[in-house]
Design an enzyme around this catalytic site. Structure first.
Site, PDB file in Angstrom:
ATOM      1  N   GLY A 112     -13.315  -2.363   3.886  1.00  0.00           N
ATOM      2  CA  GLY A 112     -11.400  -2.068   3.307  1.00  0.00           C
ATOM      3  C   GLY A 112     -10.758  -1.054   4.491  1.00  0.00           C
ATOM      4  O   GLY A 112      -9.526  -0.528   4.379  1.00  0.00           O
ATOM      5  N   GLU A 132       8.557  10.382   9.763  1.00  0.00           N
ATOM      6  CA  GLU A 132       6.986  11.083   9.787  1.00  0.00           C
ATOM      7  C   GLU A 132       5.741  10.572   9.237  1.00  0.00           C
ATOM      8  O   GLU A 132       4.710  10.496   9.670  1.00  0.00           O
ATOM      9  CB  GLU A 132       7.202  12.019   8.791  1.00  0.00           C
ATOM     10  CG  GLU A 132       6.210  13.419   8.718  1.00  0.00           C
ATOM     11  CD  GLU A 132       5.512  13.783   9.451  1.00  0.00           C
ATOM     12  OE1 GLU A 132       6.875  14.389   9.994  1.00  0.00           O
ATOM     13  OE2 GLU A 132       5.016  13.724  10.757  1.00  0.00           O
ATOM     14  N   GLY A 189      -3.327   5.087   4.862  1.00  0.00           N
ATOM     15  CA  GLY A 189      -3.943   4.225   3.183  1.00  0.00           C
ATOM     16  C   GLY A 189      -2.762   4.810   2.719  1.00  0.00           C
ATOM     17  O   GLY A 189      -1.659   5.715   2.981  1.00  0.00           O
ATOM     18  N   LYS A 239       2.154   3.992  18.512  1.00  0.00           N
ATOM     19  CA  LYS A 239       2.013   5.662  18.023  1.00  0.00           C
ATOM     20  C   LYS A 239       1.926   6.275  19.106  1.00  0.00           C
ATOM     21  O   LYS A 239       3.250   7.917  19.391  1.00  0.00           O
ATOM     22  CB  LYS A 239       0.925   5.691  17.353  1.00  0.00           C
ATOM     23  CG  LYS A 239       1.468   4.936  15.828  1.00  0.00           C
ATOM     24  CD  LYS A 239      -0.873   5.759  15.090  1.00  0.00           C
ATOM     25  CE  LYS A 239      -0.920   5.000  14.160  1.00  0.00           C
ATOM     26  NZ  LYS A 239      -1.722   4.360  13.737  1.00  0.00           N
ATOM     27  N   GLY A 266      -0.332   8.466   9.835  1.00  0.00           N
ATOM     28  CA  GLY A 266      -0.318   9.334   8.470  1.00  0.00           C
ATOM     29  C   GLY A 266       0.679  10.111   7.712  1.00  0.00           C
ATOM     30  O   GLY A 266       1.479  10.815   7.762  1.00  0.00           O
ATOM     31  N   THR A 302       0.766  -0.822   0.067  1.00  0.00           N
ATOM     32  CA  THR A 302      -0.089   0.215   0.141  1.00  0.00           C
ATOM     33  C   THR A 302       0.761   1.241  -0.187  1.00  0.00           C
ATOM     34  O   THR A 302       0.710   2.174  -0.579  1.00  0.00           O
ATOM     35  CB  THR A 302      -0.635   0.335   0.838  1.00  0.00           C
ATOM     36  OG1 THR A 302      -1.397  -1.261   1.068  1.00  0.00           O
ATOM     37  CG2 THR A 302      -1.722   1.502   1.206  1.00  0.00           C
ATOM     38  N   VAL A 303       1.758   0.937   0.890  1.00  0.00           N
ATOM     39  CA  VAL A 303       2.649   2.301   0.886  1.00  0.00           C
ATOM     40  C   VAL A 303       3.826   3.022  -0.623  1.00  0.00           C
ATOM     41  O   VAL A 303       4.461   3.460  -0.684  1.00  0.00           O
ATOM     42  CB  VAL A 303       2.947   2.462   2.135  1.00  0.00           C
ATOM     43  CG1 VAL A 303       4.335   3.764   2.716  1.00  0.00           C
ATOM     44  CG2 VAL A 303       2.427   3.224   3.271  1.00  0.00           C
ATOM     45  N   LYS A 360       6.159   2.073  12.424  1.00  0.00           N
ATOM     46  CA  LYS A 360       5.246   2.499  13.557  1.00  0.00           C
ATOM     47  C   LYS A 360       5.564   1.578  15.340  1.00  0.00           C
ATOM     48  O   LYS A 360       6.803   1.725  16.307  1.00  0.00           O
ATOM     49  CB  LYS A 360       4.242   3.083  14.476  1.00  0.00           C
ATOM     50  CG  LYS A 360       3.373   1.654  13.751  1.00  0.00           C
ATOM     51  CD  LYS A 360       2.493   2.578  12.699  1.00  0.00           C
ATOM     52  CE  LYS A 360       1.144   1.949  11.969  1.00  0.00           C
ATOM     53  NZ  LYS A 360       0.802   2.095  11.164  1.00  0.00           N
ATOM     54  N   ASP A 416      -1.491  -0.890  17.837  1.00  0.00           N
ATOM     55  CA  ASP A 416      -1.244   0.193  16.893  1.00  0.00           C
ATOM     56  C   ASP A 416      -1.392   1.216  17.255  1.00  0.00           C
ATOM     57  O   ASP A 416      -0.140   2.513  17.400  1.00  0.00           O
ATOM     58  CB  ASP A 416      -2.073  -0.113  15.146  1.00  0.00           C
ATOM     59  CG  ASP A 416      -1.388   1.231  14.607  1.00  0.00           C
ATOM     60  OD1 ASP A 416      -0.436   1.123  14.120  1.00  0.00           O
ATOM     61  OD2 ASP A 416      -3.071   1.979  14.968  1.00  0.00           O
TER      62      ASP A 416
HETATM   63  N1  LIG Z   1      -1.370   1.029   5.090  1.00  0.00           N
HETATM   64  C1  LIG Z   1      -0.934   2.602   5.633  1.00  0.00           C
HETATM   65  O1  LIG Z   1      -2.006   3.125   6.160  1.00  0.00           O
HETATM   66  C2  LIG Z   1       0.250   2.519   6.963  1.00  0.00           C
HETATM   67  C3  LIG Z   1       0.177   3.738   7.396  1.00  0.00           C
HETATM   68  C4  LIG Z   1       1.483   3.790   8.182  1.00  0.00           C
HETATM   69  C5  LIG Z   1       2.249   3.430   8.266  1.00  0.00           C
HETATM   70  N2  LIG Z   1       1.913   2.831   7.587  1.00  0.00           N
HETATM   71  C6  LIG Z   1       3.489   1.362   7.614  1.00  0.00           C
HETATM   72  O2  LIG Z   1       4.634   1.169   6.352  1.00  0.00           O
HETATM   73  C7  LIG Z   1       4.430  -0.253   6.897  1.00  0.00           C
HETATM   74  C8  LIG Z   1       4.006  -0.868   5.693  1.00  0.00           C
HETATM   75  O3  LIG Z   1       2.552  -0.791   5.524  1.00  0.00           O
HETATM   76  P1  LIG Z   1       1.951  -1.187   3.884  1.00  0.00           P
HETATM   77  O4  LIG Z   1       0.085  -0.759   4.597  1.00  0.00           O
HETATM   78  O5  LIG Z   1       2.009  -0.690   2.599  1.00  0.00           O
HETATM   79  O6  LIG Z   1       2.022  -2.857   3.593  1.00  0.00           O
HETATM   80  P2  LIG Z   1       1.857  -4.190   2.817  1.00  0.00           P
HETATM   81  O7  LIG Z   1       0.816  -2.845   2.187  1.00  0.00           O
HETATM   82  O8  LIG Z   1       1.673  -5.268   3.684  1.00  0.00           O
HETATM   83  O9  LIG Z   1       2.873  -3.597   2.343  1.00  0.00           O
HETATM   84  C9  LIG Z   1       4.163  -4.541   3.026  1.00  0.00           C
HETATM   85  C10 LIG Z   1       5.175  -4.949   1.473  1.00  0.00           C
HETATM   86  O10 LIG Z   1       6.338  -4.793   1.985  1.00  0.00           O
HETATM   87  C11 LIG Z   1       6.888  -6.619   1.976  1.00  0.00           C
HETATM   88  N3  LIG Z   1       7.273  -7.865   2.714  1.00  0.00           N
HETATM   89  C12 LIG Z   1       7.052  -8.039   3.715  1.00  0.00           C
HETATM   90  N4  LIG Z   1       7.956  -8.609   4.000  1.00  0.00           N
HETATM   91  C13 LIG Z   1       8.504  -8.835   3.449  1.00  0.00           C
HETATM   92  C14 LIG Z   1      10.080  -8.946   3.631  1.00  0.00           C
HETATM   93  N5  LIG Z   1       9.814 -10.122   4.530  1.00  0.00           N
HETATM   94  N6  LIG Z   1      10.714  -9.234   2.367  1.00  0.00           N
HETATM   95  C15 LIG Z   1      10.544  -8.249   1.779  1.00  0.00           C
HETATM   96  N7  LIG Z   1       9.800  -7.885   1.259  1.00  0.00           N
HETATM   97  C16 LIG Z   1       9.100  -7.807   2.134  1.00  0.00           C
HETATM   98  C17 LIG Z   1       5.780  -7.084   0.981  1.00  0.00           C
HETATM   99  O11 LIG Z   1       6.253  -7.880  -0.513  1.00  0.00           O
HETATM  100  P3  LIG Z   1       4.513  -8.862  -1.340  1.00  0.00           P
HETATM  101  O12 LIG Z   1       4.157  -7.591  -1.262  1.00  0.00           O
HETATM  102  O13 LIG Z   1       5.604  -8.800  -2.137  1.00  0.00           O
HETATM  103  O14 LIG Z   1       4.636  -9.336   0.344  1.00  0.00           O
HETATM  104  C18 LIG Z   1       4.779  -5.866   0.626  1.00  0.00           C
HETATM  105  O15 LIG Z   1       4.784  -4.954  -0.945  1.00  0.00           O
HETATM  106  C19 LIG Z   1       3.805  -0.321   7.989  1.00  0.00           C
HETATM  107  O16 LIG Z   1       5.385  -0.502   8.962  1.00  0.00           O
HETATM  108  C20 LIG Z   1       2.848  -0.177   8.322  1.00  0.00           C
HETATM  109  O17 LIG Z   1       2.967  -0.183   9.753  1.00  0.00           O
HETATM  110  C21 LIG Z   1       1.494   1.788   6.680  1.00  0.00           C
END
Ligand SMILES: NC(=O)c1ccc[n+]([C@@H]2O[C@H](COP(=O)([O-])OP(=O)(O)OC[C@H]3O[C@@H](n4cnc5c(N)ncnc54)[C@H](OP(=O)(O)O)[C@@H]3O)[C@@H](O)[C@H]2O)c1
Length: 422
Positions: free
Chosen positions: A188, A130, A303, A206, A135, A14-15, A106, A202
């Protein structure tokens, strides 16, 4: 030749994918603001097909984290994988190899932040974060820069969009918690496994990052000070509304005589307060400083694009030569208040409307423990009491005594009332 900042990114979910897309869309203005062209050279994740498709082959995609660490042309690494391992070892090795790090993680910072920042200081490298709190809201920058001249006395925040969405839905229609969660999952707003969000973890992560920055203390994540929203019933939401409150999962940290009271809990806040208006998946953080007074930050707390906004702000900071070296403030010796010592006003609901229960059991027990009742309401055959401020130890003692003595007749539900929110 124009200068370039070469970036490696671990994670393309997602990010990560949004960071790539926003950087591509706003390349010219980010270049102008950073004073350098920003190029994402390598992306590491497990399923690389998505990367190749979305970037049209313009980045080197692999599943080998070392390919980023070992590339000498990369000076900045974005970690958006999430989780503790391999993220922690990856960040430590990245720092050891002389690269700056940007992370949205976080959970990792709250639990291993001190180890990460110690390594960063040792290597004279920066760790920017940040995106790890609220977010897209630039609250880390606000604490670190805009409010840097203040003594912070208090922070209150709605920091988890999933919980706020569920609670908002329960206020709009009389849904059970399970129904509201199911709806949030279908739309979602909640993960298939929502544990981290609904149990308050979570939010706790934070809050521990904000606490560390605001008060110059080591990262301190105390699971015993965290309560989630699973126990909230439609009945309590309706009663809270009747009494002029809104229920929010509130994260609060407050400095009381050089000690910090840190707490995450479902909390009743006055309907006319600004935080009560923060609905659906939005986030807000209220910070109180001695010079500035109350400040309020509001926006999308999650998001892809909102979080990418925060990650890219950090990239631009690094391109401009800014540093981020977080260090506990050795001049301040601050300890955390024990849960038992925390003082709150309370909402207590008993499953009885009998005056006999009230006058013979409930009120004498509360009085014995010197708990002052401010208001008594009978709503739909339940008694709801609002108490004056009392320490947690005394309150728990009284409630335990009541439930042990009258366990067959009385059960109770308790929530905290917010002390001072706008
Ligand atoms: N989503 C949000 O709105 C949001 C907001 C603020 C902070 N965050 C933080 O941002 C971070 C990412 O969140 P996200 O929502 O983007 O997560 P996500 O959609 O689950 O994406 C995680 C990514 O990391 C890869 N990954 C996971 N484990 C791995 C490993 N062992 N080796 C290599 N690649 C690996 C995954 O690869 P594959 O897809 O190939 O499995 C995927 O591309 C987290 O720390 C989350 O807490 C997220």
């Amino acid at each position: 030749m124009a200068e370039k900042l070469i970036v490696g990114m671990a994670g393309f979910g997602t990010v990560g994918s949004s960071v790539y897309q926003v950087l591509k869309r706003n390349a010219a203005l980010i270049h102008a603001r950073a004073g350098k062209q920003i190029e994402i050279k390598r992306v590491v994740c497990r399923k690389t097909d998505k990367v190749i498709l979305q970037t049209q082959g313009n980045v080197v995609a692999s599943n080998d984290l070392n390919s980023i660490i070992d590339d000498p042309s990369i000076s900045v690494v974005i970690e958006v994988m999430g989780g503790i391992e391999p993220a922690k070892t990856f960040i430590l090795n990245t720092l050891k190899n002389g690269k700056d790090v940007i992370t949205a993680n976080k959970a990792l910072l709250a639990t291993h932040g001190d180890e990460i920042f110690t390594e960063a200081r040792k290597q004279n490298r920066s760790v920017f974060f940040e995106a790890s709190v609220a977010g897209g809201i630039p609250v880390i920058k606000a604490l670190r820069e805009g409010l840097a001249g203040n003594q912070i006395s208090e922070i209150s925040g709605i920091l988890n969009g999933t919980c706020n969405y569920i609670l908002s839905a329960m206020h709009k229609t009389p849904l059970s918690f399970a129904e509201a969660l199911k709806n949030a999952q279908q739309l979602g707003y909640a993960e298939a496994d929502p544990t981290f969000d609904i149990e308050g973890l979570d939010t706790g992560h934070k809050l521990s990052i904000l606490t560390s920055l605001a008060f110059g203390v080591p990262f301190h994540f105390d699971i015993t000070a965290v309560e989630g929203i699973k126990g909230i019933s439609s009945l309590d939401i309706q009663f809270a509304q009747k009494l002029g409150f809104v229920v929010k999962l509130l994260a609060t940290v407050e400095k009381i005589n050089d000690r910090l009271a840190y707490q995450v809990a479902p909390t009743l806040i006055p309907q006319n307060s600004i935080l009560a208006q923060v609905s659906d998946a939005m986030n807000a953080v209220e910070i109180v400083g001695d010079a500035v007074g109350k400040t309020l930050f509001y926006g999308a707390g999650a998001g892809g694009e909102a979080t990418a906004s925060a990650v890219l702000a950090d990239v631009i900071d690094i391109a401009k030569g800014h540093k981020s070296i977080v260090k506990p403030d050795s001049a301040t010796v601050v300890t955390f208040l024990d849960n038992n010592e925390k003082r709150n006003k309370n909402y207590i609901r008993f499953n009885s409307s009998s005056l006999n229960d009230l006058t013979n059991h409930v009120l004498p027990t509360l009085e014995k423990h010197q708990i002052v009742v401010e208001k008594i309401e009978e709503i739909n055959e339940n008694l709801v009491l609002l108490t004056q401020e009392i320490d947690e130890k005394t309150l728990q003692k009284a409630l335990t005594e009541l439930s042990q003595t009258y366990c067959n007749q009385l059960s109770f539900t308790r929530f905290r009332l917010a002390k001072s929110v706008n």
